[in-house]
Motif scaffolding. Structure first.
Motif, mmCIF file in Angstrom:
data_model
loop_
_atom_site.group_PDB
_atom_site.id
_atom_site.type_symbol
_atom_site.label_atom_id
_atom_site.label_comp_id
_atom_site.label_asym_id
_atom_site.label_seq_id
_atom_site.Cartn_x
_atom_site.Cartn_y
_atom_site.Cartn_z
ATOM 1 N N GLU A 321 -8.580 36.890 -10.817
ATOM 2 C CA GLU A 321 -8.786 35.558 -11.742
ATOM 3 C C GLU A 321 -10.072 35.584 -12.210
ATOM 4 O O GLU A 321 -10.894 36.216 -11.635
ATOM 5 C CB GLU A 321 -8.186 34.133 -11.035
ATOM 6 C CG GLU A 321 -9.054 34.064 -9.825
ATOM 7 C CD GLU A 321 -8.327 32.698 -9.463
ATOM 8 O OE1 GLU A 321 -8.277 31.528 -9.792
ATOM 9 O OE2 GLU A 321 -8.148 32.701 -8.105
ATOM 10 N N ALA A 322 -10.372 34.868 -13.389
ATOM 11 C CA ALA A 322 -11.769 34.398 -13.404
ATOM 12 C C ALA A 322 -12.231 33.323 -12.836
ATOM 13 O O ALA A 322 -11.485 32.614 -12.061
ATOM 14 C CB ALA A 322 -11.721 33.688 -15.098
ATOM 15 N N SER A 323 -13.617 33.245 -12.540
ATOM 16 C CA SER A 323 -14.252 32.446 -11.616
ATOM 17 C C SER A 323 -14.142 31.007 -12.132
ATOM 18 O O SER A 323 -14.441 30.006 -11.390
ATOM 19 C CB SER A 323 -15.542 32.841 -11.255
ATOM 20 O OG SER A 323 -16.401 32.632 -12.305
ATOM 21 N N HIS A 324 -14.080 30.925 -13.364
ATOM 22 C CA HIS A 324 -14.107 29.469 -14.380
ATOM 23 C C HIS A 324 -12.717 28.999 -14.405
ATOM 24 O O HIS A 324 -11.650 29.382 -13.884
ATOM 25 C CB HIS A 324 -14.801 29.661 -15.602
ATOM 26 C CG HIS A 324 -14.339 30.698 -16.490
ATOM 27 N ND1 HIS A 324 -13.250 30.403 -17.169
ATOM 28 C CD2 HIS A 324 -14.775 31.950 -16.628
ATOM 29 C CE1 HIS A 324 -12.956 31.624 -17.681
ATOM 30 N NE2 HIS A 324 -13.836 32.508 -17.532
ATOM 31 N N GLY A 325 -12.872 27.733 -15.037
ATOM 32 C CA GLY A 325 -11.536 26.882 -15.081
ATOM 33 C C GLY A 325 -10.881 27.039 -16.523
ATOM 34 O O GLY A 325 -11.296 28.230 -17.044
ATOM 35 N N THR A 326 -10.250 26.249 -17.142
ATOM 36 C CA THR A 326 -9.547 26.458 -18.138
ATOM 37 C C THR A 326 -10.457 26.157 -19.381
ATOM 38 O O THR A 326 -9.938 26.124 -20.612
ATOM 39 C CB THR A 326 -8.311 25.297 -18.254
ATOM 40 O OG1 THR A 326 -8.939 24.041 -18.053
ATOM 41 C CG2 THR A 326 -7.195 25.813 -17.121
ATOM 42 N N VAL A 327 -11.682 25.973 -19.241
ATOM 43 C CA VAL A 327 -12.747 25.648 -20.148
ATOM 44 C C VAL A 327 -12.189 24.342 -21.382
ATOM 45 O O VAL A 327 -12.306 24.571 -22.431
ATOM 46 C CB VAL A 327 -13.234 26.899 -21.016
ATOM 47 C CG1 VAL A 327 -14.264 26.781 -21.849
ATOM 48 C CG2 VAL A 327 -13.369 27.925 -20.011
ATOM 49 N N ALA A 328 -12.117 23.458 -20.536
ATOM 50 C CA ALA A 328 -11.387 22.258 -21.276
ATOM 51 C C ALA A 328 -12.296 21.821 -22.603
ATOM 52 O O ALA A 328 -11.531 21.200 -23.460
ATOM 53 C CB ALA A 328 -11.115 21.060 -20.400
ATOM 54 N N ASP A 329 -13.603 21.728 -22.226
ATOM 55 C CA ASP A 329 -14.515 21.355 -23.345
ATOM 56 C C ASP A 329 -14.286 21.953 -24.599
ATOM 57 O O ASP A 329 -14.276 21.553 -25.854
ATOM 58 C CB ASP A 329 -15.827 21.072 -23.030
ATOM 59 C CG ASP A 329 -16.449 22.231 -22.465
ATOM 60 O OD1 ASP A 329 -15.851 23.424 -22.096
ATOM 61 O OD2 ASP A 329 -17.619 22.119 -22.156
ATOM 62 N N LEU A 330 -14.005 23.333 -24.463
ATOM 63 C CA LEU A 330 -13.937 24.262 -25.759
ATOM 64 C C LEU A 330 -12.421 23.757 -26.149
ATOM 65 O O LEU A 330 -12.147 23.955 -27.545
ATOM 66 C CB LEU A 330 -13.992 25.841 -25.431
ATOM 67 C CG LEU A 330 -15.452 26.071 -25.165
ATOM 68 C CD1 LEU A 330 -15.756 27.676 -25.063
ATOM 69 C CD2 LEU A 330 -16.574 25.539 -25.903
ATOM 70 N N TRP A 331 -11.507 23.616 -25.357
ATOM 71 C CA TRP A 331 -10.161 23.509 -25.748
ATOM 72 C C TRP A 331 -10.010 22.108 -26.730
ATOM 73 O O TRP A 331 -9.428 22.198 -27.559
ATOM 74 C CB TRP A 331 -9.269 23.237 -24.876
ATOM 75 C CG TRP A 331 -7.850 23.134 -24.934
ATOM 76 C CD1 TRP A 331 -7.112 21.996 -24.378
ATOM 77 C CD2 TRP A 331 -6.804 23.790 -25.755
ATOM 78 N NE1 TRP A 331 -5.668 22.093 -25.041
ATOM 79 C CE2 TRP A 331 -5.685 23.074 -25.713
ATOM 80 C CE3 TRP A 331 -6.928 25.076 -26.398
ATOM 81 C CZ2 TRP A 331 -4.494 23.770 -26.435
ATOM 82 C CZ3 TRP A 331 -5.983 25.544 -27.152
ATOM 83 C CH2 TRP A 331 -4.903 25.049 -27.304
ATOM 84 N N ASP A 332 -10.596 21.098 -26.144
ATOM 85 C CA ASP A 332 -10.819 19.900 -26.980
ATOM 86 C C ASP A 332 -11.561 20.076 -28.286
ATOM 87 O O ASP A 332 -10.997 19.671 -29.528
ATOM 88 C CB ASP A 332 -11.664 18.922 -26.107
ATOM 89 C CG ASP A 332 -10.846 18.350 -25.077
ATOM 90 O OD1 ASP A 332 -9.500 18.486 -25.002
ATOM 91 O OD2 ASP A 332 -11.563 17.780 -24.002
ATOM 92 N N LEU A 335 -8.945 21.935 -30.637
ATOM 93 C CA LEU A 335 -8.126 20.899 -30.937
ATOM 94 C C LEU A 335 -8.442 20.061 -32.190
ATOM 95 O O LEU A 335 -7.822 19.516 -32.945
ATOM 96 C CB LEU A 335 -7.464 20.006 -29.992
ATOM 97 C CG LEU A 335 -6.529 20.573 -28.841
ATOM 98 C CD1 LEU A 335 -6.277 19.877 -27.769
ATOM 99 C CD2 LEU A 335 -5.374 21.478 -29.545
ATOM 100 N N ARG A 336 -9.878 19.705 -32.161
ATOM 101 C CA ARG A 336 -10.319 19.066 -33.162
ATOM 102 C C ARG A 336 -10.739 19.887 -34.486
ATOM 103 O O ARG A 336 -11.197 19.477 -35.597
ATOM 104 C CB ARG A 336 -11.855 18.406 -32.634
ATOM 105 C CG ARG A 336 -11.755 17.158 -31.656
ATOM 106 C CD ARG A 336 -12.963 16.635 -31.419
ATOM 107 N NE ARG A 336 -14.251 17.436 -31.161
ATOM 108 C CZ ARG A 336 -14.476 17.838 -29.792
ATOM 109 N NH1 ARG A 336 -13.715 16.925 -28.946
ATOM 110 N NH2 ARG A 336 -15.398 18.471 -29.487
#
Ligand code: NAD
Length: 413
Positions: A321-332, A335-336
């Motif tokens: 897996e990647a060591s990072h998470g779902t990169v939620a800030d870039l997802w937001d 979406l904007r």
């Protein structure tokens, strides 16, 4: 045109990928992996032998976590797993997504279900680019035990006793007795399982030897006396099986395996930017120290992460897996409608690792083609980064967006 003919003949001879488990997550990393699958992998690789499991919050909620149990069972059977980052829902996400409950982290179930020994995290290097460390840094984080599996209660003034009742029915043992004098205390119990440390040691010392780096065992055993067992088990394996090999390779500067106190290790990680070292640590220390390594090495996008477990027949189960998470800030931001620049290297390095492990389990000519295809994929990503056509964490504002980078790689492979 020649290019179209080439594409159709390539499509007719897709490489058949060996069985693998693909676990999908959500948010930005899922969006990015969907495009990578569509544009890089599916046109060239037949993935019909892969098994897919959706571990999004909604899927876990509607199946009451059956999807997680199924994914763990499939991983144990197949032995090669790729996992996208997943969301462990907070109370806020529970409400927003209308979930029945805030489902716990899936990682514990995977580590237990795959008899997890270690989480290996290594720096990713690109020839021609200086990231943080010049030479490789390898990390072994014990996959089970410690604070993650702790039980606790909030308690007041009184006497606290921890008892151990042996399975064989012999006399109970008092582990600890203490008087609590505060109105409010957190009383915590956990254990550090040591049976898998010899397997972890073999994995670590053989990897460090192959990568030509100096190994260190990291604990806080000077104060946390119960951590002595980890060091002793590591040193026993080292002395019996590896010491001479390291001496011959010139990788034992002090003539003995070195121990580092964990607080000293945090300082060395910042100072030893030449790299060329490996560290093995307990679960929580490993979690902290590998995050530090990822920051020194520019970005979490430049660290690989692999959970190594052992099947009942002794074969290796490996999840990448990647060591990072779902990169939620870039997802937001996405979406904007804003531009994003996600560095997919850690994700793709994980996909490459899982596909290559699946290939090594199956063997044969198709497996060799998978190895060649994935090695080329890595080369193309690195080439683009060296040419300044990488993502913005590496190339600054002139770097490519998430979609542009994926397109650029697709064109070149
Ligand atoms: P994160 O790792 O997703 O992001 C941390 C920061 O690093 C963000 O600013 C992000 O933009 C940046 N970043 C991370 N990877 C990047 C990349 N490849 N390219 C460019 N920038 C990158 O961690 P977070 O924001 O704390 O967590 C987001 C979600 O991920 C949470 O819901 C959490 O539960 C989940 N999570 C999952 C896993 C896992 O599945 N293994 C691990 C950690 C977090």
């Amino acid at each position: 045109p020649i290019s179209a003919r080439f594409q159709s003949s390539a499509a007719a001879t897709k490489i058949v990928a060996p069985p693998m488990v693909y676990i999908s997550g959500e948010e930005m990393t899922k969006y990015c992996m969907e495009q990578i699958m569509d544009k890089w992998i599916s046109p060239r690789v037949d993935t019909t032998k892969w098994e897919y499991y959706d571990l999004s919050c909604v899927s876990r909620d509607t199946t009451e976590d059956q999807c997680l149990r199924d994914a763990v069972a499939a991983g144990a059977r197949v032995g090669a797993i790729f996992k996208e980052p997943t969301v462990t829902p907070t109370e806020v996400q529970k409400a927003k997504l209308g979930l029945k409950k805030a489902w716990g982290s899936p990682n514990g179930a995977m580590r237990r279900g795959w008899n997890g020994i270690t989480i290996s995290r290594d720096t990713i290097h690109i020839e021609g680019i200086d990231l943080g460390f010049k030479r490789p840094v390898l990390f072994e984080r014990q996959a089970v035990g410690g604070e993650y599996g702790a039980g606790y209660k909030m308690v007041g003034k009184g006497k606290l006793t921890t008892m151990f009742y042996p399975e064989d029915g012999s006399e109970p043992v008092t582990v600890d007795e203490r008087t609590l004098t505060n109105e409010n205390s957190a009383a915590v119990t956990y254990d550090n399982p040591l049976d898998n440390v010899p397997d972890l040691a073999h994995h670590f010392f053989s990897r460090c030897l192959e990568a030509d780096v100096v190994p260190y065992v990291v604990t806080k055993k000077t104060v946390f006396k119960w951590q002595e067992g980890f060091w002793v088990a590591m040193k026993e394996v080292f002395d019996a099986h590896y010491k001479q090999k390291y001496i011959d390779a010139g990788l034992l500067p002090k003539g003995e395996l070195q121990h580092l106190i964990s607080d000293a290790a945090t300082m060395q990680i910042i100072k030893w930017t030449d790299g060329g070292f490996g560290m093995a640590a307990h679960n929580y220390d490993g979690d902290m120290l590998t995050d530090e390594v990822s920051q020194v090495h520019r970005s979490p996008g430049f660290i690989s992460s692999s959970l190594v477990g052992k099947a009942a027949d002794g074969s290796m189960i490996k999840e990448f897996e990647a060591s990072h998470g779902t990169v939620a800030d870039l997802w937001d931001a996405h979406l904007r409608g804003e531009e994003t620049s996600l560095n997919p290297l850690g994700l793709v390095e994980a996909l490459i690792g899982a596909m290559q492990h699946a290939a090594s389990l199956e063997g044969g000519p198709e497996a060799e083609k998978i190895i060649a295809f994935t090695n080329n994929l890595r080369k193309v990503m690195h080439q683009l980064m060296v040419e300044g056509k990488g993502t913005r964490d590496l190339c600054g504002p002139a770097g490519l967006t998430t979609e542009q980078f994926i397109e650029a790689v697709a064109e070149r492979i």
